[in-house]
Design an enzyme around this catalytic site. Structure first.
Site, PDB file in Angstrom:
ATOM      1  N   LYS A 170      15.168  37.741  26.156  1.00 31.54           N
ATOM      2  CA  LYS A 170      14.481  37.814  27.832  1.00 31.54           C
ATOM      3  C   LYS A 170      14.291  38.855  27.866  1.00 31.54           C
ATOM      4  O   LYS A 170      14.492  39.074  28.918  1.00 31.54           O
ATOM      5  CB  LYS A 170      16.279  36.668  28.444  1.00 31.54           C
ATOM      6  CG  LYS A 170      16.472  35.354  27.998  1.00 31.54           C
ATOM      7  CD  LYS A 170      15.236  34.433  28.036  1.00 31.54           C
ATOM      8  CE  LYS A 170      15.228  33.296  27.364  1.00 31.54           C
ATOM      9  NZ  LYS A 170      14.045  33.147  26.366  1.00 31.54           N
ATOM     10  N   GLY A 222       6.167  29.565  22.273  1.00 34.10           N
ATOM     11  CA  GLY A 222       4.961  29.643  22.261  1.00 34.10           C
ATOM     12  C   GLY A 222       4.307  29.997  23.464  1.00 34.10           C
ATOM     13  O   GLY A 222       3.676  30.802  23.848  1.00 34.10           O
ATOM     14  N   ALA A 275       4.374  28.800  16.023  1.00 33.27           N
ATOM     15  CA  ALA A 275       5.881  28.522  17.396  1.00 33.27           C
ATOM     16  C   ALA A 275       5.392  26.861  17.360  1.00 33.27           C
ATOM     17  O   ALA A 275       5.675  26.232  17.840  1.00 33.27           O
ATOM     18  CB  ALA A 275       5.850  29.109  18.981  1.00 33.27           C
ATOM     19  N   HIS A 280      19.511  30.659  53.953  1.00 35.95           N
ATOM     20  CA  HIS A 280      18.324  31.083  54.290  1.00 35.95           C
ATOM     21  C   HIS A 280      18.279  32.984  54.175  1.00 35.95           C
ATOM     22  O   HIS A 280      19.537  33.287  55.466  1.00 35.95           O
ATOM     23  CB  HIS A 280      17.968  30.825  55.461  1.00 35.95           C
ATOM     24  CG  HIS A 280      16.835  31.126  56.621  1.00 35.95           C
ATOM     25  ND1 HIS A 280      16.088  30.919  55.791  1.00 35.95           N
ATOM     26  CD2 HIS A 280      16.434  32.264  57.211  1.00 35.95           C
ATOM     27  CE1 HIS A 280      14.410  31.741  56.369  1.00 35.95           C
ATOM     28  NE2 HIS A 280      15.213  32.391  57.747  1.00 35.95           N
TER      29      HIS A 280
END
EC number: 1.8.1.4
Length: 478
Positions: free
Chosen positions: A51, A199, A282, A457
């Site tokens: 990450k 992957g 992977a 919002h």
């Protein structure tokens, strides 16, 4: 006795150290046996460092489009591969030290070495075998080789990359995620074998930094565990970014040379050749259940997975298993939750068994993908009459302001009861949004509660509200 505990956890990964902390909180004298690094694969070589790299990719991508936001960057935007890796390793190192602190804070002993069950309630710890992977400093004031006893023993040894015949990692041309996290330089071309979350994340990362990426998946769709509609949108996006994708395909042959590899890919329409500097394997993982002495004690396993009930209990009293070694989904947050449930059950509490259909999945590629619950196909196969809502990012004000209009939120409800069966998202920050649907499912929410909820919002979360509304013909902004 100094070497006697209420609970010993074998493995200091997300499941193991969390189980140990919860047990210590509940008053159990607890120890962790770890052979390599506190925090496990996730913290040191998986979730966290990937990450960090993908965050660098996001910043790089934004910088290249600075003028779209009214900004000016003089000169060409470039990168430093060594600095990318250095930052990633620093992030992992900081969290590794954090786990050490948590163990000390909760008075959990750390035993350094490789453990094996010598007898019921008895563990022999030997010196850890050497590893070529860089290590963070070992914790201070640790214990070592010897015999330790505990009334309860949790196996939390995780998993390792699967190696397919002809695709055995060599650390040079053929990489696992270990080597892919430490590139000495960015390859100009890359073949990724396996189109699951790992992957796809590496394909996205390396493509962003200029590699010509080919992604090969044996099944008809990439991201096979995801809803087919979301996977199709992901494929379209990846191909638009320049990633070549070959599905329903297998690696038939791989020839290595001084300059790279030549792969022969077998498909339904014939064979094709792919040249690349590097290959990332992977193709999944296998549980680390060998060498623990489980067979001798009669602990049941299935293809390496330790079989357990909903509380981590094996068929042998006093022996438990959690995390990847206890089977799919092989996710850190699933392991952590299993660790808490298992520790609480050991301590005599009455926790709820883990509900696997409510475990979210997140893939941190670009665009991000997140899901929970049943896919549309699975809902139909289970006998539900699904009501499906969809809301595109392009109709959301915050997404437009962010310049992230590529995305979709898809919700699946049971037509008769209104129960939320599943949610499937693709787009910016969906890995953060998904938890709203997870909470809703855990509270057994119906469409009524979601439609009556006020979403702030302008936020991306409004797409969640509109998707629920759309399932019942009430969407406002499409």
């Amino acid at each position: 006795m100094a070497n006697s505990y209420d609970l010993i956890v074998i493995g200091g990964g997300p499941g193991g150290y969390v189980a140990a902390i919860r047990a210590a909180q509940l008053g159990l004298r607890t120890a962790i046996v770890e052979r390599e690094h506190l925090g496990g694969i996730c913290l040191n070589w998986g979730c966290i460092p990937t990450k960090a790299l993908l965050r660098s990719a996001d910043v790089f991508r934004l910088a290249k489009h600075a003028k779209d936001f009214g900004l000016r960057i003089e000169g060409e935007v470039s990168f430093d591969a060594e600095a990318l890796v250095k930052r990633s390793r620093a992030v992992a190192g900081r969290l590794n030290a954090g786990v050490e602190f948590l163990c000390k804070k909760n008075k959990i002993d750390v035993i350094w070495g490789e453990a094996a069950l010598a007898a019921p309630g008895e563990i022999r710890v030997a010196a850890p075998k050497g590893t070529a992977r860089p290590q963070f400093p070992r914790p201070k004031n640790i214990l070592g080789e010897g015999v330790y006893s505990a009334k309860h023993i949790i196996i939390a040894t995780g998993a390792r990359p699967r190696a397919l015949p002809g695709l055995e990692p060599d650390g040079e041309r053929i990489w696992t995620y270990f080597e892919a996290l430490l590139p000495p330089s960015m390859p100009k071309s890359l073949l990724v074998v396996g189109g699951g979350a790992i992957g796809v994340e590496f394909a996205s990362f390396y493509s962003t930094f200029g590699a010509q990426v080919t992604l090969v998946e044996a099944l008809p769709q990439i991201l096979p565990a995801e809803d087919a509609e979301i996977a199709a949108l992901a494929r379209k996006s990846f191909e638009k970014q320049g990633i070549k994708i070959i599905t329903s395909a297998k690696l038939a042959k791989l020839d290595k040379s001084d300059n790279g590899v030549v792969a022969t890919i077998a498909t339904e329409s014939g064979e094709q050749s792919v040249e690349a500097e590097r290959v990332i394997s992977a193709v999944g993982v296998v549980p680390n259940s060998e060498g623990l002495g489980l067979e001798a004690l009669g602990v049941k396993t299935d293809r390496g997975v330790v079989l357990t009930d909903g509380f981590g209990r094996t068929n042998v009293s006093g022996i438990y298993a959690i995390g990847d070694v206890a089977g799919p989904p092989m996710l850190a947050h699933k392991a952590e939750h299993e660790g808490v449930v298992c520790a609480e059950a050991i301590a005599g509490l009455s926790p709820h068994p883990i509900e696997r259909t409510r475990i979210p999945a997140c893939t941190y590629c670009h665009p991000q993908i997140a899901s929970v619950g049943l896919t549309e196909a699975a809902a139909k196969a289970a006998g539900h009459e699904p009501k499906i809502g969809r809301f595109p990012y392009i109709a959301n004000g915050k997404a437009i302001a962010m310049g992230e209009t590529e995305g979709l939120v898809k919700t699946i409800f049971d037509a008769k009861s209104g129960r939320l069966l599943g949610a499937h998202l693709i787009g910016a920050e969906v890995t953060e949004l998904i938890q709203g649907f997870v909470i809703a499912m855990n509270l057994e929410t119906t469409e009524a509660e979601l439609m009556e909820t006020i979403f702030p919002h302008p936020t991306l979360s409004e797409t969640m509200h509109e998707s629920a509304l759309d399932a019942f013909g009430r969407a406002i902004h499409i």
